[in-house]
Design an enzyme around this catalytic site. Structure first.
Site, PDB file in Angstrom:
ATOM      1  N   ASP A 103       0.667  -1.214   0.074  1.00 35.19           N
ATOM      2  CA  ASP A 103       0.187   0.155   0.149  1.00 35.19           C
ATOM      3  C   ASP A 103       0.736   1.206  -0.141  1.00 35.19           C
ATOM      4  O   ASP A 103       1.404   1.635  -1.009  1.00 35.19           O
ATOM      5  CB  ASP A 103      -0.893  -0.206   1.247  1.00 35.19           C
ATOM      6  N   ARG A 165     -11.521 -11.379   7.491  1.00 33.00           N
ATOM      7  CA  ARG A 165     -10.254 -12.254   6.759  1.00 33.00           C
ATOM      8  C   ARG A 165     -10.665 -13.582   5.867  1.00 33.00           C
ATOM      9  O   ARG A 165     -10.074 -13.764   5.260  1.00 33.00           O
ATOM     10  CB  ARG A 165      -9.408 -12.675   7.845  1.00 33.00           C
TER      11      ARG A 165
HETATM   12  P1  IMP Z   1       1.749  -0.586   3.765  1.00 32.07           P
HETATM   13  O1  IMP Z   1       2.908  -0.376   4.873  1.00 32.07           O
HETATM   14  O2  IMP Z   1       1.116   0.885   3.528  1.00 32.07           O
HETATM   15  O3  IMP Z   1       2.415  -0.655   2.516  1.00 32.07           O
HETATM   16  O4  IMP Z   1       0.787  -1.479   4.256  1.00 32.07           O
HETATM   17  C1  IMP Z   1       0.890  -2.801   4.317  1.00 32.07           C
HETATM   18  C2  IMP Z   1      -0.107  -3.327   5.333  1.00 32.07           C
HETATM   19  O5  IMP Z   1      -1.245  -2.584   5.325  1.00 32.07           O
HETATM   20  C3  IMP Z   1      -0.689  -4.482   4.940  1.00 32.07           C
HETATM   21  O6  IMP Z   1       0.374  -5.458   5.301  1.00 32.07           O
HETATM   22  C4  IMP Z   1      -1.976  -4.573   5.307  1.00 32.07           C
HETATM   23  O7  IMP Z   1      -1.947  -5.113   6.465  1.00 32.07           O
HETATM   24  C5  IMP Z   1      -2.531  -3.172   5.429  1.00 32.07           C
HETATM   25  N1  IMP Z   1      -3.273  -2.778   4.396  1.00 32.07           N
HETATM   26  C6  IMP Z   1      -2.786  -1.969   3.482  1.00 32.07           C
HETATM   27  N2  IMP Z   1      -4.103  -1.503   2.552  1.00 32.07           N
HETATM   28  C7  IMP Z   1      -5.000  -2.633   2.963  1.00 32.07           C
HETATM   29  C8  IMP Z   1      -6.325  -2.782   2.494  1.00 32.07           C
HETATM   30  O8  IMP Z   1      -6.946  -2.180   1.574  1.00 32.07           O
HETATM   31  N3  IMP Z   1      -6.998  -3.755   3.061  1.00 32.07           N
HETATM   32  C9  IMP Z   1      -6.419  -4.181   4.254  1.00 32.07           C
HETATM   33  N4  IMP Z   1      -5.255  -4.187   4.636  1.00 32.07           N
HETATM   34  C10 IMP Z   1      -4.583  -3.281   4.195  1.00 32.07           C
END
Ligand code: IMP
Ligand code: MG
Length: 176
Positions: A103, A165
């Site tokens: 993300d 989940r």
């Molecule tokens: P990042 O550090 O922003 O790349 O986020 C990664 C983590 O955020 C992932 O391992 C997910 O647990 C959570 N995450 C990000 N976007 C989503 C989503 O659309 N649905 C559910 N979890 C998300």
């Protein structure tokens, strides 16, 4: 407030087909000594992925999980809390790090150097989903299942505040 969408973004059949082709791409890219899954979101993806990689098993690829989570039960991200890496022996190992979704990129961007500090020889990253438009940290995954637009998604291991989940498909959450 969010509510669950009425139809899936990615169906069971699409998930299964892509996980199989992704497993083939990973196998073609070389061998890994250990697959490290990030809990909790990757648990279903990892279990399907490894069953689509029978050769990896013959060659003794290990599978382990550790926990990484951002603080708070929201769709935004706070700071990262990591546990279960303390006792992982990674010296000289080729590691495939697997998460549910890329993300902002902050999670993988911070985790990859941690694994290298623990001695990993190679760290490649694999995510089921990628939301490139949300990226803040300069990181791309080596293996990506699906690129999706900027929607909050649940199911197939992914949660919204620990709910949803176990849904077998990827659904979106819509703001109400
Ligand atoms: P990042 O550090 O922003 O790349 O986020 C990664 C983590 O955020 C992932 O391992 C997910 O647990 C959570 N995450 C990000 N976007 C989503 C989503 O659309 N649905 C559910 N979890 C998300
Ligand atoms: Mg996660």
């Amino acid at each position: 407030m969010y509510k669950l969408s009425s139809k899936p973004l990615i169906s069971k059949a699409e998930l299964s087909e892509r996980v199989n082709s992704l497993a083939a791409e990973i196998a073609a890219a070389g061998e890994f000594d250990i697959l490290l899954g990030i809990l909790t979101g990757s648990f279903i993806f990892v279990s399907d992925l490894v069953r689509a990689m029978p050769k990896a098993n013959e060659k003794g690829m290990r599978v382990k999980f550790f926990k990484a989570s951002s603080y708070g039960d929201s769709t935004e991200h706070g700071s990262l809390k990591v546990s279960g890496l303390e006792n992982l022996e990674l010296a000289g190992l080729r590691v495939l790090l697997v998460d549910d979704i890329l993300d902002t990129g902050n999670t993988l961007y911070r985790l990859v150097p941690m694994l290298k500090e623990r001695g990993a020889a190679v760290v490649k990253t694999c995510v089921l989903l990628d939301k490139p438009s949300r990226r803040e940290a300069p990181i791309e995954a080596d293996f990506v299942g699906f690129k999706i637009e900027n929607k909050f998604v649940v199911g197939y291991g992914l949660d919204y505040a620990d709910d949803y989940r176990t849904l077998p498909e990827i659904m979106t959450m819509e703001e109400v």
